[in-house]
Design a protein around this motif. Structure first.
Motif, PDB file in Angstrom:
ATOM      1  N   VAL A 226       2.014   2.379 -14.289  1.00  0.00           N
ATOM      2  CA  VAL A 226       1.399   1.096 -14.681  1.00  0.00           C
ATOM      3  C   VAL A 226       2.392  -0.045 -14.505  1.00  0.00           C
ATOM      4  CG1 VAL A 226       0.419  -0.207 -16.598  1.00  0.00           C
ATOM      5  CG2 VAL A 226      -0.274   2.158 -16.220  1.00  0.00           C
ATOM      6  N   ALA A 227       3.619   0.144 -14.957  1.00  0.00           N
ATOM      7  CA  ALA A 227       4.631  -0.902 -14.798  1.00  0.00           C
ATOM      8  C   ALA A 227       4.930  -1.143 -13.317  1.00  0.00           C
ATOM      9  CB  ALA A 227       5.902  -0.526 -15.549  1.00  0.00           C
TER      10      ALA A 227
ATOM     11  N   GLY B 267       0.821  -1.210   0.000  1.00  0.00           N
ATOM     12  CA  GLY B 267       0.000   0.000   0.000  1.00  0.00           C
ATOM     13  C   GLY B 267       0.851   1.255   0.000  1.00  0.00           C
ATOM     14  N   ALA B 268       1.945   1.233   0.768  1.00  0.00           N
ATOM     15  CA  ALA B 268       2.847   2.379   0.795  1.00  0.00           C
ATOM     16  C   ALA B 268       3.530   2.561  -0.561  1.00  0.00           C
ATOM     17  CB  ALA B 268       3.896   2.204   1.891  1.00  0.00           C
ATOM     18  N   ALA B 269       3.904   1.463  -1.200  1.00  0.00           N
ATOM     19  CA  ALA B 269       4.531   1.549  -2.523  1.00  0.00           C
ATOM     20  C   ALA B 269       3.545   2.082  -3.553  1.00  0.00           C
ATOM     21  CB  ALA B 269       5.055   0.180  -2.945  1.00  0.00           C
ATOM     22  N   ALA B 270       2.288   1.646  -3.484  1.00  0.00           N
ATOM     23  CA  ALA B 270       1.265   2.144  -4.406  1.00  0.00           C
ATOM     24  C   ALA B 270       1.045   3.643  -4.199  1.00  0.00           C
ATOM     25  CB  ALA B 270      -0.034   1.373  -4.214  1.00  0.00           C
ATOM     26  N   GLY B 271       1.009   4.076  -2.958  1.00  0.00           N
ATOM     27  CA  GLY B 271       0.877   5.503  -2.671  1.00  0.00           C
ATOM     28  C   GLY B 271       2.072   6.292  -3.177  1.00  0.00           C
ATOM     29  N   ALA B 272       3.256   5.709  -3.074  1.00  0.00           N
ATOM     30  CA  ALA B 272       4.459   6.372  -3.584  1.00  0.00           C
ATOM     31  C   ALA B 272       4.403   6.509  -5.103  1.00  0.00           C
ATOM     32  CB  ALA B 272       5.704   5.597  -3.160  1.00  0.00           C
ATOM     33  N   LEU B 273       3.837   5.513  -5.788  1.00  0.00           N
ATOM     34  CA  LEU B 273       3.687   5.611  -7.241  1.00  0.00           C
ATOM     35  C   LEU B 273       2.761   6.761  -7.625  1.00  0.00           C
ATOM     36  CD1 LEU B 273       3.413   1.851  -8.242  1.00  0.00           C
ATOM     37  CD2 LEU B 273       5.216   3.445  -8.918  1.00  0.00           C
ATOM     38  N   VAL B 274       1.662   6.898  -6.899  1.00  0.00           N
ATOM     39  CA  VAL B 274       0.722   7.984  -7.188  1.00  0.00           C
ATOM     40  C   VAL B 274       1.374   9.344  -6.902  1.00  0.00           C
ATOM     41  CG1 VAL B 274      -1.472   9.030  -6.502  1.00  0.00           C
ATOM     42  CG2 VAL B 274      -1.311   6.559  -6.813  1.00  0.00           C
TER      43      VAL B 274
ATOM     44  N   LEU C  62       4.306  -4.634  -8.534  1.00  0.00           N
ATOM     45  CA  LEU C  62       3.781  -4.859  -7.178  1.00  0.00           C
ATOM     46  C   LEU C  62       2.854  -6.064  -7.129  1.00  0.00           C
ATOM     47  CD1 LEU C  62       2.923  -1.264  -5.889  1.00  0.00           C
ATOM     48  CD2 LEU C  62       4.710  -2.789  -5.068  1.00  0.00           C
ATOM     49  N   MET C  63       2.175  -6.328  -8.233  1.00  0.00           N
ATOM     50  CA  MET C  63       1.235  -7.450  -8.273  1.00  0.00           C
ATOM     51  C   MET C  63       1.914  -8.749  -8.688  1.00  0.00           C
ATOM     52  SD  MET C  63      -2.275  -5.615  -9.642  1.00  0.00           S
ATOM     53  CE  MET C  63      -1.931  -6.077 -11.284  1.00  0.00           C
ATOM     54  N   GLY C  64       3.223  -8.721  -8.896  1.00  0.00           N
ATOM     55  CA  GLY C  64       3.958  -9.941  -9.175  1.00  0.00           C
ATOM     56  C   GLY C  64       4.127 -10.278 -10.639  1.00  0.00           C
TER      57      GLY C  64
END
Length: 80
Positions: free
Chosen positions: A33-34, A6-13, A39-41
């Motif tokens: 997107v990449a 979740g923290a990595a996804a927030g960092a992407l945004v 993150l999803m493997g």
């Protein structure tokens, strides 16, 4: 773990919001997107292909069809 993802996804945004005015939508959209795919493997090569296809398709859908203004890459500092 879930918190780390979740923290990595927030960092992407956040990274998209900060860097898209400098890099333009295609490059920033590709990275997001990449990054989400990684993150999803998803395998790195497949994530890169997905990022390219999605960034180009989203740019076409929003900028050309829906006429939404998207950030553009500005190369004026390089003599452009």
């Amino acid at each position: 773990t879930g918190v780390r993802a979740g923290a990595a996804a927030g960092a992407l945004v956040l990274g998209y919001a900060l860097f898209s005015p400098l890099t333009g939508f295609i490059i920033a959209g590709f990275a997001v997107v990449a990054g989400y795919a990684l993150l999803m493997g998803v395998r790195p090569v497949h994530a890169a292909i997905l990022g390219i296809v999605a960034a180009v398709a989203l740019r076409y859908a929003f900028a050309d069809i829906r006429l939404v203004p998207l950030p553009r890459l500005d190369l004026s500092g390089f003599g452009g």
